[in-house]
Design a protein around this motif. Structure first.
Motif, PDB file in Angstrom:
ATOM      1  N   MET A   1       0.836  -1.202   0.000  1.00  0.00           N
ATOM      2  CA  MET A   1       0.000   0.000   0.000  1.00  0.00           C
ATOM      3  C   MET A   1       0.872   1.254   0.000  1.00  0.00           C
ATOM      4  O   MET A   1       0.493   2.281  -0.557  1.00  0.00           O
ATOM      5  N   TYR A   2       2.054   1.161   0.627  1.00  0.00           N
ATOM      6  CA  TYR A   2       2.993   2.283   0.659  1.00  0.00           C
ATOM      7  C   TYR A   2       4.356   1.806   0.159  1.00  0.00           C
ATOM      8  O   TYR A   2       4.800   0.704   0.498  1.00  0.00           O
ATOM      9  N   LEU A   3       5.023   2.624  -0.621  1.00  0.00           N
ATOM     10  CA  LEU A   3       6.329   2.247  -1.146  1.00  0.00           C
ATOM     11  C   LEU A   3       7.351   2.051  -0.029  1.00  0.00           C
ATOM     12  O   LEU A   3       8.285   1.262  -0.168  1.00  0.00           O
ATOM     13  N   THR A   4       7.180   2.762   1.084  1.00  0.00           N
ATOM     14  CA  THR A   4       8.128   2.642   2.189  1.00  0.00           C
ATOM     15  C   THR A   4       8.093   1.264   2.842  1.00  0.00           C
ATOM     16  O   THR A   4       9.033   0.890   3.547  1.00  0.00           O
ATOM     17  N   GLN A   5       7.040   0.485   2.612  1.00  0.00           N
ATOM     18  CA  GLN A   5       6.965  -0.860   3.168  1.00  0.00           C
ATOM     19  C   GLN A   5       7.963  -1.803   2.506  1.00  0.00           C
ATOM     20  O   GLN A   5       8.314  -2.836   3.066  1.00  0.00           O
ATOM     21  N   LEU A   6       8.415  -1.442   1.311  1.00  0.00           N
ATOM     22  CA  LEU A   6       9.308  -2.321   0.562  1.00  0.00           C
ATOM     23  C   LEU A   6      10.633  -2.546   1.285  1.00  0.00           C
ATOM     24  O   LEU A   6      11.216  -3.620   1.187  1.00  0.00           O
ATOM     25  N   SER A   7      11.109  -1.537   2.010  1.00  0.00           N
ATOM     26  CA  SER A   7      12.399  -1.666   2.693  1.00  0.00           C
ATOM     27  C   SER A   7      12.361  -2.726   3.789  1.00  0.00           C
ATOM     28  O   SER A   7      13.404  -3.267   4.170  1.00  0.00           O
ATOM     29  N   GLU A   8      11.165  -3.040   4.282  1.00  0.00           N
ATOM     30  CA  GLU A   8      11.032  -4.070   5.314  1.00  0.00           C
ATOM     31  C   GLU A   8      11.272  -5.464   4.739  1.00  0.00           C
ATOM     32  O   GLU A   8      11.615  -6.391   5.475  1.00  0.00           O
ATOM     33  N   LEU A   9      11.098  -5.584   3.431  1.00  0.00           N
ATOM     34  CA  LEU A   9      11.236  -6.880   2.777  1.00  0.00           C
ATOM     35  C   LEU A   9      12.511  -6.972   1.937  1.00  0.00           C
ATOM     36  O   LEU A   9      13.166  -8.013   1.897  1.00  0.00           O
ATOM     37  N   ASP A  10      12.859  -5.873   1.285  1.00  0.00           N
ATOM     38  CA  ASP A  10      13.986  -5.847   0.360  1.00  0.00           C
ATOM     39  C   ASP A  10      14.865  -4.648   0.735  1.00  0.00           C
ATOM     40  O   ASP A  10      14.468  -3.496   0.552  1.00  0.00           O
ATOM     41  N   ASN A  11      16.059  -4.909   1.256  1.00  0.00           N
ATOM     42  CA  ASN A  11      16.889  -3.828   1.784  1.00  0.00           C
ATOM     43  C   ASN A  11      17.492  -2.924   0.713  1.00  0.00           C
ATOM     44  O   ASN A  11      18.183  -1.950   1.022  1.00  0.00           O
ATOM     45  N   ARG A  12      17.251  -3.210  -0.567  1.00  0.00           N
ATOM     46  CA  ARG A  12      17.697  -2.300  -1.623  1.00  0.00           C
ATOM     47  C   ARG A  12      16.843  -1.037  -1.654  1.00  0.00           C
ATOM     48  O   ARG A  12      17.271   0.007  -2.154  1.00  0.00           O
ATOM     49  N   TRP A  13      15.613  -1.140  -1.115  1.00  0.00           N
ATOM     50  CA  TRP A  13      14.686  -0.011  -1.148  1.00  0.00           C
ATOM     51  C   TRP A  13      14.949   0.926   0.029  1.00  0.00           C
ATOM     52  O   TRP A  13      15.144   0.473   1.151  1.00  0.00           O
ATOM     53  N   PRO A  14      14.919   2.249  -0.206  1.00  0.00           N
ATOM     54  CA  PRO A  14      15.121   3.211   0.891  1.00  0.00           C
ATOM     55  C   PRO A  14      13.881   3.317   1.770  1.00  0.00           C
ATOM     56  O   PRO A  14      12.807   2.813   1.415  1.00  0.00           O
ATOM     57  N   GLU A  15      14.014   3.978   2.897  1.00  0.00           N
ATOM     58  CA  GLU A  15      12.896   4.153   3.815  1.00  0.00           C
ATOM     59  C   GLU A  15      12.112   5.432   3.540  1.00  0.00           C
ATOM     60  O   GLU A  15      10.981   5.572   3.984  1.00  0.00           O
ATOM     61  N   ASP A  16      12.713   6.365   2.837  1.00  0.00           N
ATOM     62  CA  ASP A  16      12.041   7.620   2.518  1.00  0.00           C
ATOM     63  C   ASP A  16      11.095   7.451   1.332  1.00  0.00           C
ATOM     64  O   ASP A  16      11.442   6.818   0.321  1.00  0.00           O
ATOM     65  N   GLU A  17       9.891   8.007   1.451  1.00  0.00           N
ATOM     66  CA  GLU A  17       8.861   7.840   0.429  1.00  0.00           C
ATOM     67  C   GLU A  17       9.300   8.363  -0.935  1.00  0.00           C
ATOM     68  O   GLU A  17       9.130   7.698  -1.963  1.00  0.00           O
ATOM     69  N   PHE A  18       9.862   9.556  -0.972  1.00  0.00           N
ATOM     70  CA  PHE A  18      10.213  10.151  -2.260  1.00  0.00           C
ATOM     71  C   PHE A  18      11.462   9.510  -2.865  1.00  0.00           C
ATOM     72  O   PHE A  18      11.604   9.476  -4.085  1.00  0.00           O
ATOM     73  N   GLU A  19      12.330   8.992  -2.021  1.00  0.00           N
ATOM     74  CA  GLU A  19      13.465   8.214  -2.542  1.00  0.00           C
ATOM     75  C   GLU A  19      12.962   6.904  -3.132  1.00  0.00           C
ATOM     76  O   GLU A  19      13.483   6.416  -4.147  1.00  0.00           O
ATOM     77  N   CYS A  20      11.939   6.328  -2.515  1.00  0.00           N
ATOM     78  CA  CYS A  20      11.307   5.116  -3.066  1.00  0.00           C
ATOM     79  C   CYS A  20      10.678   5.413  -4.420  1.00  0.00           C
ATOM     80  O   CYS A  20      10.791   4.622  -5.365  1.00  0.00           O
ATOM     81  N   LEU A  21       9.999   6.546  -4.512  1.00  0.00           N
ATOM     82  CA  LEU A  21       9.348   6.921  -5.769  1.00  0.00           C
ATOM     83  C   LEU A  21      10.385   7.110  -6.872  1.00  0.00           C
ATOM     84  O   LEU A  21      10.178   6.682  -8.018  1.00  0.00           O
ATOM     85  N   ALA A  22      11.509   7.730  -6.530  1.00  0.00           N
ATOM     86  CA  ALA A  22      12.582   7.917  -7.506  1.00  0.00           C
ATOM     87  C   ALA A  22      13.141   6.575  -7.963  1.00  0.00           C
ATOM     88  O   ALA A  22      13.409   6.368  -9.153  1.00  0.00           O
ATOM     89  N   MET A  23      13.311   5.641  -7.021  1.00  0.00           N
ATOM     90  CA  MET A  23      13.826   4.317  -7.358  1.00  0.00           C
ATOM     91  C   MET A  23      12.830   3.557  -8.232  1.00  0.00           C
ATOM     92  O   MET A  23      13.213   2.875  -9.193  1.00  0.00           O
ATOM     93  N   PHE A  24      11.549   3.682  -7.908  1.00  0.00           N
ATOM     94  CA  PHE A  24      10.508   3.015  -8.698  1.00  0.00           C
ATOM     95  C   PHE A  24      10.543   3.498 -10.144  1.00  0.00           C
ATOM     96  O   PHE A  24      10.496   2.699 -11.086  1.00  0.00           O
ATOM     97  N   HIS A  25      10.648   4.812 -10.326  1.00  0.00           N
ATOM     98  CA  HIS A  25      10.630   5.350 -11.691  1.00  0.00           C
ATOM     99  C   HIS A  25      11.964   5.166 -12.407  1.00  0.00           C
ATOM    100  O   HIS A  25      11.985   5.113 -13.642  1.00  0.00           O
ATOM    101  N   ARG A  26      13.038   5.026 -11.676  1.00  0.00           N
ATOM    102  CA  ARG A  26      14.302   4.661 -12.316  1.00  0.00           C
ATOM    103  C   ARG A  26      14.179   3.268 -12.913  1.00  0.00           C
ATOM    104  O   ARG A  26      14.552   3.034 -14.070  1.00  0.00           O
ATOM    105  N   ASN A  27      13.622   2.349 -12.136  1.00  0.00           N
ATOM    106  CA  ASN A  27      13.420   0.988 -12.618  1.00  0.00           C
ATOM    107  C   ASN A  27      12.500   0.974 -13.835  1.00  0.00           C
ATOM    108  O   ASN A  27      12.770   0.306 -14.839  1.00  0.00           O
ATOM    109  N   ARG A  28      11.406   1.735 -13.743  1.00  0.00           N
ATOM    110  CA  ARG A  28      10.437   1.784 -14.846  1.00  0.00           C
ATOM    111  C   ARG A  28      11.065   2.401 -16.099  1.00  0.00           C
ATOM    112  O   ARG A  28      10.869   1.907 -17.216  1.00  0.00           O
ATOM    113  N   SER A  29      11.848   3.457 -15.935  1.00  0.00           N
ATOM    114  CA  SER A  29      12.499   4.109 -17.070  1.00  0.00           C
ATOM    115  C   SER A  29      13.465   3.160 -17.767  1.00  0.00           C
ATOM    116  O   SER A  29      13.475   3.053 -19.002  1.00  0.00           O
TER     117      SER A  29
END
Length: 341
Positions: free
Chosen positions: A259-287
């Motif tokens: 439900m929240y991108l910040t939850q990803l860091s609890e499962l996969d340590n590659r993901w940051p804990e900050d919401e907007f850093e998560c959003l940037a990582m998500f769109h980097r992957n998508r790009s």
């Protein structure tokens, strides 16, 4: 693009008839019947502050929001009420957008297109196969430009051109040669920074809230993470909590989403804990994923030609090595047998 997880705060004029106030369809604030904000023919109203946000939304993606429609009921807006929200500088831009996106559609034939000067408000209907070199006949402009790179071309006054002018024009002829590939690559680059509504295609980037999206154009409820509308999202068969059931047990079910991108860091340590850093990582992957798709479709040689001429991929900040070789696994689950691409 807006995020809404509940019902919109809408109150009709009839509901407020006793105290003669109505409610803003965006922020829920009370309004006077003669308020100066935007209103639609169905009686949806927006305060002046929210009307300013609507104007910015229209100007940010005019192709998706013109002709003007109410964000709630999608009935056509009262144009004069919208126009009075505009600043003097916005009026001229708005008129050009209306000419290009609304009025001209009624006059263009199948073999015609509307070309607009990159340096002024002039626009001309031309044959669809006309040259991409545009000679502006506006008395206050008169510039020659390339409609592909949107840059000025040499204005050759007589039958003879200098070597520099010839070399410059040859660059623009190359623009025309690569136009289709550039348009396709530009589309992939733009989509990398947005997620489209799965129903109407309206694309945008979410804010710092949850991954539940409600499209402001067609009202479709969908998931930002997987891009699916709620009806197509993986949920338990007997679920009755709508899109929230798509988030249930997402940590163990690769077909479901957080439900929240910040939850990803609890499962996969590659993901940051900050919401907007998560959003940037998500769109980097998508790009990177979309650019890799473009490489597969157009071929590396054609991509290199476009990049050499327009610097399209270079300005994105990605190297060819990153596009072609980087691991694009979106979620790495603790169970090594589960990965999400």
């Amino acid at each position: 693009m807006t995020t809404r997880t509940g019902s919109p705060h809408l109150t009709s004029t009839a509901t407020k008839s006793k105290n003669k106030t109505i409610t803003c369809g965006a922020c829920g604030g009370d309004l006077e019947p003669d308020h100066p904000g935007i209103q639609c023919l169905q009686g949806h109203h927006y305060c002046t502050e929210c009307s300013t946000h609507i104007v910015r939304l229209v100007f940010s993606e005019p192709e998706n929001y013109i002709p003007l429609r109410c964000l709630e009921c999608h009935i056509e807006l009262i144009s004069s009420v919208f126009e009075r929200q505009l600043t003097p500088d916005q009026v001229e831009i708005y008129n050009c957008l209306m000419l290009r996106l609304a009025f001209a559609k009624n006059f263009l034939g199948e073999d015609e297109r509307l070309d607009d000067c990159p340096f002024c408000t002039n626009a001309i209907i031309r044959n669809i196969n006309a040259s991409y070199i545009f000679y502006c006949d506006h008395p206050e402009c008169g510039k020659v430009s390339c409609l592909i790179c949107r840059k000025a071309c040499p204005k050759i006054e007589d039958d003879y051109a200098t070597d520099e002018e010839i070399a410059e024009m040859e660059k623009h002829f190359k623009c025309a040669e690569l136009a289709d590939d550039k348009h396709e690559l530009d589309r992939y680059v733009e989509l990398g920074q947005k997620m489209p509504c799965p129903t109407c295609g309206l694309a945008g980037m979410k804010d710092g809230a949850c991954t539940h999206m409600t499209c402001p154009k067609c009202s479709q409820l969908w998931c930002y993470f997987c891009g699916k509308k709620v009806e197509d999202c993986e949920r338990a068969r007997d679920s009755n909590n709508g899109i929230f059931d798509h988030n249930h047990n997402w940590e163990r079910n690769p077909k479901r989403c957080p439900m929240y991108l910040t939850q990803l860091s609890e499962l996969d340590n590659r993901w940051p804990e900050d919401e907007f850093e998560c959003l940037a990582m998500f769109h980097r992957n998508r790009s990177l994923r979309l650019l890799r798709e473009a490489f597969e479709k157009l071929g590396e040689e054609r991509i290199k030609q476009v990049d050499d001429h327009f610097k399209t991929t270079t300005t994105c900040g990605f190297s060819f090595k990153e596009i072609l070789e980087e691991d694009l696994t979106l979620i790495k689950y603790p169970d090594i047998d589960k990965t999400r691409l």
